[in-house]
Design a protein around this motif. Structure first.
Motif, mmCIF file in Angstrom:
data_model
loop_
_atom_site.group_PDB
_atom_site.id
_atom_site.type_symbol
_atom_site.label_atom_id
_atom_site.label_comp_id
_atom_site.label_asym_id
_atom_site.label_seq_id
_atom_site.Cartn_x
_atom_site.Cartn_y
_atom_site.Cartn_z
ATOM 1 N N MET A 63 0.739 4.334 -2.866
ATOM 2 C CA MET A 63 0.794 5.668 -2.443
ATOM 3 C C MET A 63 1.673 6.442 -3.088
ATOM 4 O O MET A 63 1.577 7.479 -3.497
ATOM 5 N N ARG A 64 3.143 5.925 -3.020
ATOM 6 C CA ARG A 64 4.260 6.583 -3.541
ATOM 7 C C ARG A 64 3.891 6.685 -4.985
ATOM 8 O O ARG A 64 4.332 7.830 -5.507
ATOM 9 N N THR A 94 0.696 -1.216 -0.014
ATOM 10 C CA THR A 94 0.250 0.056 0.176
ATOM 11 C C THR A 94 0.915 1.175 0.148
ATOM 12 O O THR A 94 0.623 2.268 -0.767
ATOM 13 N N LEU A 95 1.968 1.315 0.872
ATOM 14 C CA LEU A 95 2.768 2.338 0.826
ATOM 15 C C LEU A 95 3.379 2.617 -0.329
ATOM 16 O O LEU A 95 3.592 3.783 -0.936
ATOM 17 N N GLU A 106 1.142 9.976 -3.350
ATOM 18 C CA GLU A 106 0.208 10.047 -2.047
ATOM 19 C C GLU A 106 1.219 9.460 -0.744
ATOM 20 O O GLU A 106 2.482 8.866 -1.330
ATOM 21 N N GLY A 107 0.675 9.404 0.402
ATOM 22 C CA GLY A 107 1.515 8.730 1.457
ATOM 23 C C GLY A 107 2.489 9.480 2.101
ATOM 24 O O GLY A 107 2.738 10.588 1.658
#
Length: 166
Positions: free
Chosen positions: A130-131, A126-127, A135-136
């Motif tokens: 997001m990157r 997920t990270l 985002e994140g």
């Protein structure tokens, strides 16, 4: 896909040494265990840290070593039966022994991606997604590994919390 227990690679260098001793490279090992050469290469270079129990057993059998010499089962106390993409459990990174971060003042401490996963309890995949979307938390590449400033991650997480409660 729930219910597929994963095995984590103990040490990628041990896997590479076992392959060498058994006379295999990524291509021949992949053919013998029914996986792609990229999958085996990812296990060897650390880009992939886990696989299904059956895959770990097949790799160990082909290399002629006990499964527990190359792989370990994550502790059952975490959510180990939640998987992403078939082979990667959501919380595998938090089950592996954390790698040491470069030393800095506590507010300037840099974290590896695995430590960001442990700190935020957000899955690594997920990270990374997001990157990819911009985002994140503010992650950056340094020395070929994703890292983040601890203070920036905590600030991002606090902002996320504030926006969720407003």
């Amino acid at each position: 896909m729930a219910g597929r227990p994963a095995m984590c690679v103990r040490d990628k260098s041990d896997l590479v040494k076992a392959m060498s001793r058994a006379g295999h490279d990524t291509v021949t090992l992949a053919e013998r265990v029914g996986k792609t050469k990229q999958f085996i290469a990812y296990l060897c270079n650390g880009r992939k840290t886990s696989c299904r129990r059956e895959t770990a057993a097949a790799i160990a059998e082909v290399l002629g070593v006990p499964t527990d010499a190359l792989f370990f089962a994550p502790s059952p106390s975490d959510d180990s039966d939640t998987t992403i993409g078939g082979d990667m459990p959501v919380s595998v990174a938090s089950k592996r022994p954390p790698k040491k971060s470069p030393k800095a003042a506590p507010e300037e401490q840099f974290l590896f991606l695995e430590e960001v996963v442990e700190l935020t309890r957000i899955p690594e995949s997920t990270l990374r997604y997001m990157r990819h979307k911009g985002e994140g938390p503010p992650l950056f590449l340094a020395g070929g590994r994703l890292r983040a400033r601890r203070s920036a991650v905590l600030d991002w997480f606090a902002q996320l919390e504030r926006s969720a409660t407003s």
